[in-house]
Design a protein around this motif. Structure first.
Motif, PDB file in Angstrom:
ATOM      1  N   ALA A  57       0.841  -1.190   0.000  1.00 12.73           N
ATOM      2  CA  ALA A  57       0.000   0.000   0.000  1.00 12.73           C
ATOM      3  C   ALA A  57       0.878   1.243   0.000  1.00 12.73           C
ATOM      4  O   ALA A  57       1.782   1.373   0.828  1.00 12.73           O
ATOM      5  CB  ALA A  57      -0.905   0.009   1.229  1.00 12.73           C
ATOM      6  N   VAL A  58       0.625   2.152  -0.939  1.00  8.30           N
ATOM      7  CA  VAL A  58       1.363   3.411  -1.029  1.00  8.30           C
ATOM      8  C   VAL A  58       0.418   4.518  -0.577  1.00  8.30           C
ATOM      9  O   VAL A  58      -0.499   4.913  -1.310  1.00  8.30           O
ATOM     10  CB  VAL A  58       1.881   3.665  -2.457  1.00  8.30           C
ATOM     11  CG1 VAL A  58       2.551   5.030  -2.556  1.00  8.30           C
ATOM     12  CG2 VAL A  58       2.860   2.567  -2.856  1.00  8.30           C
ATOM     13  N   LEU A  59       0.628   5.007   0.633  1.00  7.87           N
ATOM     14  CA  LEU A  59      -0.185   6.076   1.194  1.00  7.87           C
ATOM     15  C   LEU A  59       0.486   7.393   0.838  1.00  7.87           C
ATOM     16  O   LEU A  59       1.504   7.765   1.426  1.00  7.87           O
ATOM     17  CB  LEU A  59      -0.320   5.922   2.711  1.00  7.87           C
ATOM     18  CG  LEU A  59      -1.429   4.975   3.203  1.00  7.87           C
ATOM     19  CD1 LEU A  59      -1.279   3.582   2.620  1.00  7.87           C
ATOM     20  CD2 LEU A  59      -1.466   4.918   4.717  1.00  7.87           C
ATOM     21  N   ASP A  60      -0.093   8.090  -0.144  1.00  7.72           N
ATOM     22  CA  ASP A  60       0.623   9.225  -0.725  1.00  7.72           C
ATOM     23  C   ASP A  60      -0.371  10.141  -1.440  1.00  7.72           C
ATOM     24  O   ASP A  60      -1.525  10.262  -0.996  1.00  7.72           O
ATOM     25  CB  ASP A  60       1.709   8.707  -1.681  1.00  7.72           C
ATOM     26  CG  ASP A  60       2.946   9.581  -1.705  1.00  7.72           C
ATOM     27  OD1 ASP A  60       2.849  10.712  -2.224  1.00  7.72           O
ATOM     28  OD2 ASP A  60       4.002   9.151  -1.216  1.00  7.72           O
ATOM     29  N   THR A  61       0.064  10.737  -2.540  1.00  9.31           N
ATOM     30  CA  THR A  61      -0.760  11.696  -3.276  1.00  9.31           C
ATOM     31  C   THR A  61      -1.521  11.054  -4.434  1.00  9.31           C
ATOM     32  O   THR A  61      -2.100  11.767  -5.254  1.00  9.31           O
ATOM     33  CB  THR A  61       0.123  12.831  -3.839  1.00  9.31           C
ATOM     34  OG1 THR A  61       1.047  12.275  -4.780  1.00  9.31           O
ATOM     35  CG2 THR A  61       0.897  13.524  -2.729  1.00  9.31           C
TER      36      THR A  61
END
Length: 377
Positions: A57-61
């Motif tokens: 999971a990439v928690l970003d923009t």
């Protein structure tokens, strides 16, 4: 992560590679600029696998799954900011981080990530630093990170990458975020975050990196020396390449940038390699393997600048193999006298015991006789 756009005409100057001819592709130049591939010893590590079966999971923009280097690698999750795509500044930072984790390149070039066979779950929890709506709407996503962590854990993420360092991060933690971190760890997710980018200034404590259980990552340059901007804190776990890093951009181009964000994304990729090789390994043991499998270890074993040292994918995998190896069973005891003594040794033991009994009996008789003689006089 600071960004420098790299058009094809100036890519060679920025990346320090040969000038492109008319037939050269910018993707080939981008691949040539990925100095971290050799530093992390990825070609050797990939012999054991490339992260297949792991969801990061990439928690970003946000992540642009249509970038040529990320086609087929991205699952679009929720946008928790409540803002939407009101401006053109969408998914630049997130796409860059996703490419370092699971980039697959294209046509022999482009950015290849640390775990190119892994999948990426994009969860938008913040806006780009340069987005004019960032300050105006910041309060609307106050709990977005906590919700994003829980969403990732509930949807099968084995690794959660949070490159939210420096200006993107928070200088004060929250109970909701810390509880979400512990919730995700309890569900078996490995959490990785950037340590922060103001090490040469205020050097502030940065969240989510500072939450217990999160692998906090600092940055080193090509010489494996700690970058000036990398935060130095006692919660730092490891350091990884974080200067002059080539990444995919939000469109179909590339950027070169510095920051602990890139370093954290690479460590998230190493965690994915370990989880792929050892699916049932706990977050604690994955972190331990990454910390044991380092180079440039500080003389005292740990420092706020280097943490436990510079990450090495190959050494981390070897450490994980050792940690996951079953303990050797205890030796099977032999009959009567332990593990298989010979007949001669058993005879010697019996004779010795009989002699000891005889000696003790003689002493008892002598003592008893002396007591009787004293009683009679």
């Amino acid at each position: 992560m600071s960004r420098l756009i790299v058009p094809a005409l100036i890519a060679a100057l920025v990346l320090g590679v040969a000038a492109p001819s008319a037939s050269d592709d910018v993707g080939e130049i981008a691949r040539a600029g990925q100095w971290q591939l050799e530093t992390l010893r990825l070609p050797e590590a990939w012999r054991a696998g490339k992260g297949a079966g792991v969801l990061v999971a990439v928690l970003d923009t946000g992540v642009n799954g249509r970038h040529p280097d990320l086609e087929g690698a991205v699952i679009q999750g929720p946008d928790l900011t409540g803002v939407g795509r009101a401006t053109g500044l969408w998914g630049q930072h997130g796409t860059a981080m996703a490419s370092l984790i699971a980039g697959r390149g294209h046509d022999g070039g482009g950015v290849i990530g640390v775990a190119p066979a892994a999948k990426v779950l994009s969860i938008r929890v913040t806006l780009e630093n340069g987005d004019p709506l960032r300050q105006k709407h910041r309060s609307s996503w106050g709990d977005a990170l906590a919700r994003g962590i829980r969403y990732a854990a509930d949807h099968g993420a084995g690794v959660i990458s949070m490159s939210l360092g420096g200006g993107s991060g928070a200088w004060e933690g929250s109970a909701a975020e810390e509880e979400a971190v512990q919730y995700a760890i309890a569900k078996g997710a490995v959490l990785v975050a950037s340590a922060g980018n103001d090490g040469d200034a205020a050097n502030r404590k940065n969240f989510p990196a500072a939450y217990p259980g999160v692998i906090a990552v600092g940055a080193v340059d090509r010489r494996l020396e700690v970058a000036r901007f990398s935060n130095r804190q006692d919660y730092l776990s490891v350091v990884a390449p974080g200067t002059e890093i080539v990444t995919a951009d939000g469109g179909d181009s590339y950027v070169v940038g510095d920051g602990t964000s890139s370093a954290a994304a690479m460590v998230a990729g190493i965690a994915a390699l370990i989880k792929s090789a050892h699916p049932d390994m706990s977050p604690y043991h994955v972190r331990t393997a990454i910390e044991i499998g380092t180079r440039r270890r500080p003389a005292d074993g740990y420092s706020p600048a280097y943490g436990h040292g510079v990450v090495d994918a190959l050494l981390a995998l070897r450490a994980a193999d050792r940690l996951s190896a079953p303990a050797a069973p205890p030796a099977r005891p032999g009959p009567y006298f332990g593990p298989g003594p010979s007949h001669e040794s058993r005879t010697a033991v019996v004779v010795g015991m009989l002699a000891l009994v005889a000696t003790m009996s003689a002493r008892i008789l002598v003592t008893h006789r002396r007591r009787r003689e004293r009683d009679l006089t």
